[in-house]
Scaffold this active site. Structure first.
Site, PDB file in Angstrom:
ATOM      1  N   ASP A  72       0.814  -1.215   0.000  1.00 33.70           N
ATOM      2  CA  ASP A  72       0.000   0.000   0.000  1.00 33.70           C
ATOM      3  C   ASP A  72       0.849   1.267   0.000  1.00 33.70           C
ATOM      4  O   ASP A  72       0.427   2.308   0.490  1.00 33.70           O
ATOM      5  CB  ASP A  72      -0.971  -0.009   1.181  1.00 33.70           C
ATOM      6  CG  ASP A  72      -0.230  -0.129   2.504  1.00 33.70           C
ATOM      7  OD1 ASP A  72       1.000  -0.347   2.477  1.00 33.70           O
ATOM      8  OD2 ASP A  72      -0.886   0.002   3.557  1.00 33.70           O
ATOM      9  N   HIS A 126      23.544   4.328 -18.434  1.00 31.85           N
ATOM     10  CA  HIS A 126      22.495   4.590 -17.447  1.00 31.85           C
ATOM     11  C   HIS A 126      22.753   3.825 -16.141  1.00 31.85           C
ATOM     12  O   HIS A 126      21.836   3.278 -15.534  1.00 31.85           O
ATOM     13  CB  HIS A 126      21.114   4.227 -18.019  1.00 31.85           C
ATOM     14  CG  HIS A 126      20.676   5.172 -19.098  1.00 31.85           C
ATOM     15  ND1 HIS A 126      19.710   4.862 -20.018  1.00 31.85           N
ATOM     16  CD2 HIS A 126      21.088   6.420 -19.417  1.00 31.85           C
ATOM     17  CE1 HIS A 126      19.550   5.885 -20.850  1.00 31.85           C
ATOM     18  NE2 HIS A 126      20.373   6.844 -20.504  1.00 31.85           N
ATOM     19  N   ASP A 165      19.968  19.190 -15.192  1.00 29.07           N
ATOM     20  CA  ASP A 165      20.569  17.973 -15.769  1.00 29.07           C
ATOM     21  C   ASP A 165      22.038  18.275 -16.064  1.00 29.07           C
ATOM     22  O   ASP A 165      22.351  18.873 -17.086  1.00 29.07           O
ATOM     23  CB  ASP A 165      19.809  17.583 -17.049  1.00 29.07           C
ATOM     24  CG  ASP A 165      20.337  16.302 -17.671  1.00 29.07           C
ATOM     25  OD1 ASP A 165      21.158  15.616 -17.038  1.00 29.07           O
ATOM     26  OD2 ASP A 165      19.915  15.997 -18.801  1.00 29.07           O
ATOM     27  N   HIS A 193      25.727   8.299 -28.099  1.00 34.19           N
ATOM     28  CA  HIS A 193      24.468   9.025 -27.861  1.00 34.19           C
ATOM     29  C   HIS A 193      24.523  10.388 -28.547  1.00 34.19           C
ATOM     30  O   HIS A 193      25.537  10.760 -29.122  1.00 34.19           O
ATOM     31  CB  HIS A 193      24.197   9.161 -26.359  1.00 34.19           C
ATOM     32  CG  HIS A 193      25.286   9.832 -25.580  1.00 34.19           C
ATOM     33  ND1 HIS A 193      25.542  11.174 -25.670  1.00 34.19           N
ATOM     34  CD2 HIS A 193      26.194   9.340 -24.698  1.00 34.19           C
ATOM     35  CE1 HIS A 193      26.541  11.488 -24.855  1.00 34.19           C
ATOM     36  NE2 HIS A 193      26.967  10.388 -24.261  1.00 34.19           N
ATOM     37  N   HIS A 207      19.463  17.335 -25.526  1.00 34.53           N
ATOM     38  CA  HIS A 207      18.002  17.286 -25.651  1.00 34.53           C
ATOM     39  C   HIS A 207      17.438  18.550 -25.060  1.00 34.53           C
ATOM     40  O   HIS A 207      18.093  19.228 -24.259  1.00 34.53           O
ATOM     41  CB  HIS A 207      17.466  16.062 -24.895  1.00 34.53           C
ATOM     42  CG  HIS A 207      18.041  15.923 -23.513  1.00 34.53           C
ATOM     43  ND1 HIS A 207      17.529  16.572 -22.423  1.00 34.53           N
ATOM     44  CD2 HIS A 207      19.134  15.252 -23.054  1.00 34.53           C
ATOM     45  CE1 HIS A 207      18.256  16.288 -21.348  1.00 34.53           C
ATOM     46  NE2 HIS A 207      19.247  15.496 -21.708  1.00 34.53           N
ATOM     47  N   HIS A 247      14.012  14.956 -20.512  1.00 37.14           N
ATOM     48  CA  HIS A 247      14.090  14.873 -21.976  1.00 37.14           C
ATOM     49  C   HIS A 247      12.823  15.550 -22.473  1.00 37.14           C
ATOM     50  O   HIS A 247      11.780  14.917 -22.640  1.00 37.14           O
ATOM     51  CB  HIS A 247      14.189  13.418 -22.446  1.00 37.14           C
ATOM     52  CG  HIS A 247      15.461  12.767 -22.000  1.00 37.14           C
ATOM     53  ND1 HIS A 247      15.670  11.414 -22.006  1.00 37.14           N
ATOM     54  CD2 HIS A 247      16.617  13.308 -21.532  1.00 37.14           C
ATOM     55  CE1 HIS A 247      16.893  11.144 -21.551  1.00 37.14           C
ATOM     56  NE2 HIS A 247      17.474  12.277 -21.258  1.00 37.14           N
ATOM     57  N   ARG A 257      31.895  12.212 -19.477  1.00 36.31           N
ATOM     58  CA  ARG A 257      30.863  13.063 -20.086  1.00 36.31           C
ATOM     59  C   ARG A 257      30.893  14.393 -19.355  1.00 36.31           C
ATOM     60  O   ARG A 257      31.149  14.437 -18.143  1.00 36.31           O
ATOM     61  CB  ARG A 257      29.471  12.411 -19.974  1.00 36.31           C
ATOM     62  CG  ARG A 257      28.354  13.259 -20.576  1.00 36.31           C
ATOM     63  CD  ARG A 257      27.023  12.497 -20.805  1.00 36.31           C
ATOM     64  NE  ARG A 257      26.390  12.008 -19.602  1.00 36.31           N
ATOM     65  CZ  ARG A 257      26.377  10.739 -19.219  1.00 36.31           C
ATOM     66  NH1 ARG A 257      26.996   9.813 -19.940  1.00 36.31           N
ATOM     67  NH2 ARG A 257      25.787  10.369 -18.096  1.00 36.31           N
ATOM     68  N   GLU A 302      28.318  17.743 -19.119  1.00 31.91           N
ATOM     69  CA  GLU A 302      26.974  18.181 -19.528  1.00 31.91           C
ATOM     70  C   GLU A 302      26.570  19.462 -18.820  1.00 31.91           C
ATOM     71  O   GLU A 302      26.663  19.562 -17.595  1.00 31.91           O
ATOM     72  CB  GLU A 302      25.944  17.088 -19.184  1.00 31.91           C
ATOM     73  CG  GLU A 302      24.506  17.503 -19.477  1.00 31.91           C
ATOM     74  CD  GLU A 302      23.484  16.398 -19.206  1.00 31.91           C
ATOM     75  OE1 GLU A 302      23.755  15.525 -18.356  1.00 31.91           O
ATOM     76  OE2 GLU A 302      22.412  16.420 -19.848  1.00 31.91           O
TER      77      GLU A 302
HETATM   78  N1  GLY Z   1      20.493  12.386 -17.299  1.00 26.20           N
HETATM   79  C1  GLY Z   1      19.877  12.082 -18.512  1.00 26.20           C
HETATM   80  C2  GLY Z   1      20.524  12.771 -19.616  1.00 26.20           C
HETATM   81  O1  GLY Z   1      21.565  13.364 -19.456  1.00 26.20           O
HETATM   82  O2  GLY Z   1      19.999  12.823 -20.682  1.00 26.20           O
HETATM   83 MN    MN Z   2      22.291  14.095 -17.673  1.00 23.38          MN
HETATM   84 MN    MN Z   3      20.900  15.190 -20.421  1.00 25.15          MN
END
Ligand code: GLY
Ligand code: MN
Ligand code: MN
Length: 431
Positions: free
Chosen positions: A34, A236, A264, A343, A347, A354, A398, A400
């Site tokens: 629940d 991921h 992000d 990738h 986005h 996204h 990466r 970002e």
């Molecule tokens: N964290 C998801 C992306 O970077 O698209």
């Molecule tokens: Mn990200």
């Molecule tokens: Mn991203």
């Protein structure tokens, strides 16, 4: 903020031109027994209403320019257990709807609302049960034909025009996204300061989440990726359970959700505070690609320009480091680079991490416009492989950032998290 929600509803009704639009919020989702997952409303619904309770449906009457909410009734017993509910009257007052009714009256009221209307728009095909419910209302209106009452005979998807609207952010959205970006960037600084060889990925994640929550952002906008060493090559990776080793890198992809809006950010840094030679070589390529992409973001630039600019830099770097052989154009043509960069460049960002918005219109790349927000996130992920110099094995990097398109260029509003090697090493040396 509610005034801007009302303006968005009015704008959507003008776009639809005529008829009725219906938009339910998201359902609650049970986690086990629940208990439920933390509730999060549907992004389109939140965009048009700001109303965060579950069990709600928005109806827009584009012929008369009226907004109608169906929602949960007040219920003292349930409010004692689960907390405050606006109820229809409270919601109408607080959120500026023209009318509001109990959700239990939706099925009985919709046939009247739809009688004599030319068009009906809803998120067509998103939820089979809701599609069936809409069909039931139409059936009821069609049964009135002997009374001279017509049912809508034009059916439109509500998602496409909403996607289009949400792509360009308004002032209120930009302000909250900057705050989400700032909190997220601060969390990355704290993560760098908290990282030590011998610690665990989840301990670093805890620092990040603590900062989000401490600043009123109760939840991350996606599951945080805290990936040490080889884990960074799993795009991921969310296990976040491994011990951090001296000499490894740590890749963190984490952002908070504030007022429904996503941050992000990804940063990659050495667990011990000092990049090794090979780590440095790969990092400089990724960072140069990120900067080249950001340089290509401005109003009027086509969506693919940033990605193309980054790809050139990445491919040149992969050739220089002998990860690949051949010519720059040949590698781009053959897509051999996808072994290490699999990738896209980024986005749209907004209520969804996204976020919505088509990248192509009529087969052509879309031009960027002021108010659009996009991520820029090139990376290189080098799994062990006989054809690759061993020094690079298991390096995953990466970088970002979140980027707002402005009138005359762009604004990287997450740059409070350092990304130049000197800046990262200086920050970590001061731990
Ligand atoms: N964290 C998801 C992306 O970077 O698209
Ligand atoms: Mn990200
Ligand atoms: Mn991203």
């Amino acid at each position: 903020m509610y005034q801007s929600h009302a303006e968005r509803r009015a704008r959507l009704m003008r776009t639809l031109g005529a008829g009725v639009a219906v938009l339910p919020t998201a359902p609650e989702v049970r986690r086990n027994a629940d208990t439920h997952y933390p509730y999060r409303g549907d992004s389109h619904f939140l965009y048009l209403t700001g109303f965060t309770e579950p069990d709600a449906v928005l109806v827009l009457d584009a012929d008369q320019g009226r907004s109608i909410l169906f929602c949960r009734e007040k219920n003292l017993e349930r409010e004692i257990w689960d907390g405050f509910r606006h109820g229809p009257d409270g919601a109408r007052e607080a959120f500026g709807f023209d009318e509001a009714y109990p959700l239990a009256e939706l099925d009985s009221r919709m046939p009247d609302i739809l009688s004599g209307r030319s068009q009906l728009a809803w998120p067509l095909g998103r939820d089979a049960a809701f599609d069936a419910r809409v069909a039931g209302w139409l059936d009821a209106v069609r049964a009135r034909f002997r009374l001279g009452i017509d049912a809508p005979d034009r059916f439109a998807d509500l998602l496409a025009p909403m996607d289009e609207m949400r792509m360009v952010k308004d002032e209120g959205e930009i302000e909250i996204m900057r705050r989400a970006g700032r909190i997220s960037a601060e969390a990355h600084v704290l993560a760098m300061q908290a990282t030590r060889p011998g610690g665990y990925e989840y301990q670093v994640e805890a620092e990040i989440l603590r900062h989000f929550i401490h600043n009123g952002a109760r939840f991350p906008s996606y599951e945080s990726i805290v990936a040490g060493g080889a884990n960074a090559c799993v795009l991921h990776y969310v296990g976040n359970s491994a011990r951090l080793a001296d000499g490894d890198l740590l890749l963190i992809d984490a952002g908070c959700e504030l007022g429904g809006y996503a941050g992000d950010i990804t940063r990659t840094f050495p667990v011990n505070g000092r990049f090794s030679g090979p780590q440095r070589d790969v990092y400089e390529v990724v960072l140069a690609a990120e900067l080249a992409a950001i340089d290509a973001i401005r109003p009027g630039a086509l969506w693919n320009a940033a990605g193309d600019a980054a790809l050139r830099v990445l491919v040149r770097g992969m050739l220089d480091l002998k990860l690949l052989s051949g010519s720059e154009d040949g590698v781009i043509e053959s897509q051999d680079y996808r072994r290490f960069y699999m990738h896209g460049i980024g986005h749209m960002l907004g209520l969804d991490v996204h976020d919505v918005g088509r990248r192509k219109v009529d087969g052509q790349w879309r031009a960027l416009r002021p108010g659009m927000v996009t991520t820029v996130e090139p990376g290189l992920y080098i799994r062990p492989d006989d054809t690759v110099p061993a020094a690079f094995h298991n390096i995953g990097i990466r970088v970002e950032d979140d980027v707002l398109v402005t009138e005359d260029g762009c604004d990287v509003y997450t740059s409070a998290a350092p990304k130049r090697i000197e800046d990262i090493e200086a920050l970590m040396a001061a731990r």
